[in-house]
Design a protein around this motif. Structure first.
Motif, PDB file in Angstrom:
ATOM      1  N   SER A 312      41.598  31.364 122.954  1.00 15.17           N
ATOM      2  CA  SER A 312      39.889  30.617 122.706  1.00 15.17           C
ATOM      3  C   SER A 312      40.333  30.877 120.907  1.00 15.17           C
ATOM      4  O   SER A 312      40.440  31.856 120.379  1.00 15.17           O
ATOM      5  CB  SER A 312      38.769  31.673 122.964  1.00 15.17           C
ATOM      6  N   PHE A 313      39.530  29.865 119.999  1.00 18.40           N
ATOM      7  CA  PHE A 313      39.789  29.575 118.640  1.00 18.40           C
ATOM      8  C   PHE A 313      38.359  29.611 118.201  1.00 18.40           C
ATOM      9  O   PHE A 313      36.946  28.380 119.299  1.00 18.40           O
ATOM     10  CB  PHE A 313      39.877  28.435 118.262  1.00 18.40           C
ATOM     11  N   ALA A 314      37.708  29.672 117.693  1.00 10.01           N
ATOM     12  CA  ALA A 314      36.206  29.864 116.680  1.00 10.01           C
ATOM     13  C   ALA A 314      36.859  29.474 115.052  1.00 10.01           C
ATOM     14  O   ALA A 314      37.374  30.491 114.573  1.00 10.01           O
ATOM     15  CB  ALA A 314      35.151  30.876 116.776  1.00 10.01           C
ATOM     16  N   TRP A 315      36.035  28.876 114.276  1.00 10.39           N
ATOM     17  CA  TRP A 315      36.398  28.450 113.207  1.00 10.39           C
ATOM     18  C   TRP A 315      34.579  28.816 112.386  1.00 10.39           C
ATOM     19  O   TRP A 315      33.721  28.488 112.618  1.00 10.39           O
ATOM     20  CB  TRP A 315      37.027  26.739 112.929  1.00 10.39           C
ATOM     21  N   ASN A 316      35.282  28.938 111.281  1.00 11.53           N
ATOM     22  CA  ASN A 316      34.154  29.043 110.062  1.00 11.53           C
ATOM     23  C   ASN A 316      35.221  28.303 109.110  1.00 11.53           C
ATOM     24  O   ASN A 316      35.923  28.434 107.534  1.00 11.53           O
ATOM     25  CB  ASN A 316      34.389  30.858 109.653  1.00 11.53           C
ATOM     26  N   ARG A 317      33.864  27.172 107.951  1.00  8.48           N
ATOM     27  CA  ARG A 317      34.125  27.317 106.539  1.00  8.48           C
ATOM     28  C   ARG A 317      33.065  27.293 105.430  1.00  8.48           C
ATOM     29  O   ARG A 317      31.881  27.501 105.659  1.00  8.48           O
ATOM     30  CB  ARG A 317      34.187  25.622 106.773  1.00  8.48           C
ATOM     31  N   GLY A 318      33.376  28.329 104.661  1.00  6.82           N
ATOM     32  CA  GLY A 318      31.804  28.486 103.603  1.00  6.82           C
ATOM     33  C   GLY A 318      32.059  27.547 102.524  1.00  6.82           C
ATOM     34  O   GLY A 318      32.696  26.447 103.011  1.00  6.82           O
ATOM     35  N   PRO A 319      31.342  28.039 101.493  1.00  6.10           N
ATOM     36  CA  PRO A 319      30.880  27.085 100.237  1.00  6.10           C
ATOM     37  C   PRO A 319      32.725  26.765  99.725  1.00  6.10           C
ATOM     38  O   PRO A 319      32.897  27.670  99.098  1.00  6.10           O
ATOM     39  CB  PRO A 319      29.844  27.327 100.029  1.00  6.10           C
ATOM     40  N   VAL A 320      33.215  25.600  98.914  1.00  6.42           N
ATOM     41  CA  VAL A 320      33.937  25.211  98.484  1.00  6.42           C
ATOM     42  C   VAL A 320      33.071  24.520  96.832  1.00  6.42           C
ATOM     43  O   VAL A 320      32.150  23.617  97.008  1.00  6.42           O
ATOM     44  CB  VAL A 320      34.637  24.551  98.711  1.00  6.42           C
ATOM     45  N   ALA A 321      33.427  24.913  95.669  1.00  2.64           N
ATOM     46  CA  ALA A 321      32.669  24.576  94.336  1.00  2.64           C
ATOM     47  C   ALA A 321      33.363  23.417  94.246  1.00  2.64           C
ATOM     48  O   ALA A 321      34.273  22.814  94.958  1.00  2.64           O
ATOM     49  CB  ALA A 321      33.791  25.307  93.411  1.00  2.64           C
ATOM     50  N   GLY A 322      32.766  22.499  94.011  1.00  2.00           N
ATOM     51  CA  GLY A 322      32.798  20.579  94.018  1.00  2.00           C
ATOM     52  C   GLY A 322      33.416  20.313  95.404  1.00  2.00           C
ATOM     53  O   GLY A 322      33.457  19.580  95.190  1.00  2.00           O
ATOM     54  N   PHE A 323      32.202  21.184  96.317  1.00  2.00           N
ATOM     55  CA  PHE A 323      32.657  20.484  97.620  1.00  2.00           C
ATOM     56  C   PHE A 323      31.446  19.956  98.388  1.00  2.00           C
ATOM     57  O   PHE A 323      30.259  21.406  98.511  1.00  2.00           O
ATOM     58  CB  PHE A 323      33.513  21.201  98.168  1.00  2.00           C
ATOM     59  N   SER A 324      30.967  18.793  97.849  1.00  2.00           N
ATOM     60  CA  SER A 324      29.397  18.343  98.452  1.00  2.00           C
ATOM     61  C   SER A 324      29.187  18.928 100.122  1.00  2.00           C
ATOM     62  O   SER A 324      28.301  18.867 100.276  1.00  2.00           O
ATOM     63  CB  SER A 324      29.305  17.219  98.294  1.00  2.00           C
ATOM     64  N   THR A 325      29.964  18.678 100.591  1.00  2.00           N
ATOM     65  CA  THR A 325      29.404  19.222 102.132  1.00  2.00           C
ATOM     66  C   THR A 325      29.387  20.526 102.637  1.00  2.00           C
ATOM     67  O   THR A 325      29.464  21.261 102.563  1.00  2.00           O
ATOM     68  CB  THR A 325      31.103  19.195 103.222  1.00  2.00           C
ATOM     69  N   SER A 326      27.835  21.070 103.484  1.00  2.00           N
ATOM     70  CA  SER A 326      27.438  22.495 103.043  1.00  2.00           C
ATOM     71  C   SER A 326      28.094  22.916 104.166  1.00  2.00           C
ATOM     72  O   SER A 326      28.744  22.560 104.907  1.00  2.00           O
ATOM     73  CB  SER A 326      26.456  21.921 104.097  1.00  2.00           C
ATOM     74  N   PRO A 327      28.521  25.147 104.257  1.00  2.00           N
ATOM     75  CA  PRO A 327      29.210  25.290 105.182  1.00  2.00           C
ATOM     76  C   PRO A 327      29.236  24.966 106.637  1.00  2.00           C
ATOM     77  O   PRO A 327      27.815  24.749 106.842  1.00  2.00           O
ATOM     78  CB  PRO A 327      28.444  27.208 104.726  1.00  2.00           C
ATOM     79  N   ASN A 328      29.965  24.844 107.499  1.00  2.00           N
ATOM     80  CA  ASN A 328      29.656  24.479 108.455  1.00  2.00           C
ATOM     81  C   ASN A 328      30.954  25.634 109.939  1.00  2.00           C
ATOM     82  O   ASN A 328      31.516  26.854 109.454  1.00  2.00           O
ATOM     83  CB  ASN A 328      30.566  23.464 108.999  1.00  2.00           C
ATOM     84  N   SER A 329      30.459  25.828 111.027  1.00  2.00           N
ATOM     85  CA  SER A 329      31.448  26.763 111.524  1.00  2.00           C
ATOM     86  C   SER A 329      31.483  25.893 113.296  1.00  2.00           C
ATOM     87  O   SER A 329      30.257  25.578 113.361  1.00  2.00           O
ATOM     88  CB  SER A 329      30.639  28.336 111.872  1.00  2.00           C
ATOM     89  N   GLY A 330      32.535  26.648 113.934  1.00  2.00           N
ATOM     90  CA  GLY A 330      32.220  26.272 115.167  1.00  2.00           C
ATOM     91  C   GLY A 330      33.489  26.360 116.234  1.00  2.00           C
ATOM     92  O   GLY A 330      33.873  27.525 116.334  1.00  2.00           O
ATOM     93  N   ILE A 331      33.520  26.298 117.509  1.00  3.10           N
ATOM     94  CA  ILE A 331      34.695  27.304 117.954  1.00  3.10           C
ATOM     95  C   ILE A 331      35.880  25.683 118.604  1.00  3.10           C
ATOM     96  O   ILE A 331      35.088  24.097 118.133  1.00  3.10           O
ATOM     97  CB  ILE A 331      34.110  27.068 119.353  1.00  3.10           C
ATOM     98  N   ASP A 332      36.747  26.252 119.218  1.00  5.41           N
ATOM     99  CA  ASP A 332      38.152  24.922 118.998  1.00  5.41           C
ATOM    100  C   ASP A 332      38.272  23.970 117.867  1.00  5.41           C
ATOM    101  O   ASP A 332      38.682  24.358 116.879  1.00  5.41           O
ATOM    102  CB  ASP A 332      37.649  24.554 120.314  1.00  5.41           C
ATOM    103  N   SER A 333      38.201  22.263 118.087  1.00  2.00           N
ATOM    104  CA  SER A 333      38.572  21.923 117.345  1.00  2.00           C
ATOM    105  C   SER A 333      37.401  21.808 115.748  1.00  2.00           C
ATOM    106  O   SER A 333      36.159  21.694 115.855  1.00  2.00           O
ATOM    107  CB  SER A 333      39.154  20.342 118.166  1.00  2.00           C
ATOM    108  N   ILE A 334      37.829  20.851 115.027  1.00  3.28           N
ATOM    109  CA  ILE A 334      37.195  20.903 113.586  1.00  3.28           C
ATOM    110  C   ILE A 334      37.135  19.247 113.587  1.00  3.28           C
ATOM    111  O   ILE A 334      38.439  18.025 114.098  1.00  3.28           O
ATOM    112  CB  ILE A 334      37.711  20.768 112.576  1.00  3.28           C
ATOM    113  N   ASN A 335      35.895  18.320 114.000  1.00  7.97           N
ATOM    114  CA  ASN A 335      35.604  16.901 113.120  1.00  7.97           C
ATOM    115  C   ASN A 335      34.737  17.236 113.074  1.00  7.97           C
ATOM    116  O   ASN A 335      33.191  17.414 113.221  1.00  7.97           O
ATOM    117  CB  ASN A 335      35.471  16.652 114.500  1.00  7.97           C
ATOM    118  N   GLU A 336      34.898  16.663 111.518  1.00  2.05           N
ATOM    119  CA  GLU A 336      33.328  16.651 110.425  1.00  2.05           C
ATOM    120  C   GLU A 336      34.215  15.692 109.452  1.00  2.05           C
ATOM    121  O   GLU A 336      35.377  15.444 108.473  1.00  2.05           O
ATOM    122  CB  GLU A 336      32.861  18.684 109.681  1.00  2.05           C
TER     123      GLU A 336
END
Length: 525
Positions: A312-336
């Motif tokens: 099973s897969f769970a993912w997390n993306r934190g803040p990135v300097a210069g990156f205007s997309t808000s932090p996000n998390s989810g399971i399995d595939s990434i689609n953003e």
């Protein structure tokens, strides 16, 4: 002459009572004196009169024959001495040990009985004992002669503790009997009472296993582990708890076997048992850790995969300097959709937590988000009619290439055009008003394109709409001229050079000259 009637000899066994011996003769009043050459049989060395019953003794392993010599006496006369034998046979005893070495559960008990007394025969007997089973080669029996191994295959101890098994031996020699007990200790087969299939562990995790046996006394434990395909640890041996970290180099569970040898005390009682532990793999991403780069504002789609089944897969993306997309998390595939608000490429990290078979692992993937290049040079330059539009485009995004196109515009006599980088073209405004000319720039960098418009203002060349040949005036009359232009916002500056015949030096001003012009000649100037 006194005499002694013949006396029959006696044959006795050790520790048995003899019969009384009565002497008689033909002469009345005869007395009898006797001697014994082996008083160790329990009879005195000498005596007179009849011999009473006595307890025979023979402490040796051989038969003792005593000669009893009887001398008759009557009227002071001695008769002829007559002898007769008393034979005492020994009690047959085992000269072999009564406590043979211990044996192990389900092994053969071999015991060869021996006695120092020649001709001894041996008969043994057994009784049922709780926890002991006898396995005979031919039917169930309870007795036999000589060596028990000639009758049964093995003795089984069904308990967890040693059991002393008595064999009652009956010994017979020279009509004498004796019983003796031979005790053999049957030790149990040492076994593990701790689980033979302990809980599975994860790759790179300590395998701790404390071997336990219900056998008393507790046996010692040694173990052996052979090389296993998929486990990088070399073969190993040890005692007790392995306490070793096992490395599973595959994507699948691997079963590792430990062969335990249990040894009971200092005896030869041993047993081997196999303990198997499953080493589950560390779930790893088999999909790329560096997915293809993408452009700003494009959907990032990533489907995680692993060679370990059931991950099973769970993912997390934190803040990135210069990156205007808000932090996000989810399971399995990434689609953003990812938005890079800078002019430079940004690496966006995602942390995946993979879980399988109770084992978890974190892995990072990173996708590069390229910016869409934009012009950093002015978007609204201006030029005058019929001048060169010189515009070197620039962008903060390194490596940008520039292509432009310009449509035909009403008021601009130039036809549509296109090119690369700087247009460097002369634009002709045919109108008295400003004309806006749009240059559509297509910027490309790192495979990402963007359209950016440069809106150029082409200002008209201001022209007088008032007459260029105003009415003539008379000498010394006021020249009144109000300049006008169709181009709004024009200012008017004038200059008059010196002309021979006109009485006035060169002059300049703004707006209406409002000058008196004097003709000093007789001709029209």
């Amino acid at each position: 002459v006194p005499d002694v009637d013949p006396v029959s000899g006696q044959v006795l066994c050790n520790n048995t009572a003899s019969s009384p011996v009565f002497f008689s003769g033909s002469v009345s009043g005869t007395t009898f004196n006797w001697t014994n050459d082996h008083p160790e049989i329990g009879l005195a060395a000498s005596g007179s009169g009849n011999i009473g019953s006595f307890t025979a003794t023979d402490t040796s392993s051989s038969t003792v024959i005593a000669t009893i010599n009887v001398t008759p006496t009557a009227n002071g006369c001695f008769g002829t001495t007559v002898g007769f034998p008393i034979t005492v046979n020994p009690t047959p005893k085992l000269s072999s040990t009564l406590t043979p070495p211990d044996i192990c559960d389900s092994t053969l008990f071999s015991y060869v009985p021996t006695s120092a007394t020649g001709g001894t025969s041996f008969q043994w007997f057994i009784n049922p004992i709780f926890g002991i089973n006898y396995y005979f080669s031919s039917g169930a029996i309870t007795s036999g002669a000589g060596n028990p191994a000639d009758y049964f295959d093995y003795i089984e101890n069904t308990t967890n503790a040693p059991i002393s098994v008595p064999f009652l031996y009956v010994l017979a020699a020279n009509t004498c009997l004796d019983t003796q007990i031979v005790n053999v200790v049957v030790n149990p087969k040492p076994t593990l009472s701790s689980s033979l299939t302990p809980p599975a562990i994860c790759d790179n995790q300590l395998f701790s296993y404390i071997p336990i046996s219900g056998t008393s006394p507790s046996p010692s434990f040694t173990w052996n582990r052979n090389p296993v395909t998929g486990i990088s640890n070399p073969a190993a041996t040890g005692t007790g708890n392995p306490n070793e970290i096992l490395h599973n180099t595959t994507a699948n569970p691997v079963v590792v076997s430990y062969i335990y040898t249990l040894i009971l005390g200092s005896s030869v009682c041993t047993n081997t048992e196999t303990v198997t532990v499953t080493v589950n793999p560390t779930p790893m991403l088999s999909s790329s850790l560096t997915p293809p780069a993408l452009c700003n504002n494009v959907l990032f789609s990533y489907g995680p995969t692993s060679a370990t089944a059931g991950t099973s897969f769970a993912w997390n993306r934190g803040p990135v300097a210069g990156f205007s997309t808000s932090p996000n998390s989810g399971i399995d595939s990434i689609n953003e959709i990812l938005t890079n608000s800078t002019p430079n490429p940004i690496s966006v990290p995602y942390t995946y937590t993979l879980s399988a078979n109770g084992c978890s692992h974190n892995q990072n993937i990173a996708v590069t988000v390229y910016p869409r290049p934009v012009l950093s040079t002015s978007h609204s330059p201006a030029i005058c009619d019929s001048t060169v539009f010189n515009y070197p485009p620039n962008s903060l995004t390194a490596g940008t290439t520039y292509a432009w196109s310009r449509d035909a515009v009403t008021g601009i006599s130039n036809p549509a055009n296109s090119g690369m980088n700087n247009p460097n073209e002369i634009l002709i405004n045919t109108l008295p008003t400003q004309v806006l000319v749009t240059y559509v720039y297509t910027l490309t960098a790192n495979g990402c394109t963007n359209r950016d418009n440069v809106v150029l203002t082409v200002n008209p060349k201001p022209m007088l709409s008032s007459s260029l040949t105003p009415p003539a005036i008379c000498d010394s009359a006021l020249f009144n001229y109000n300049p006008a232009s169709n181009t709004s916002g024009c200012s008017f500056n004038w200059f008059r050079a010196y002309i021979p015949g006109i009485y006035a030096v060169s002059q300049s001003g703004t707006g209406n000259p409002n000058q008196d012009l004097i003709n000093s000649t007789y001709v029209v100037v």
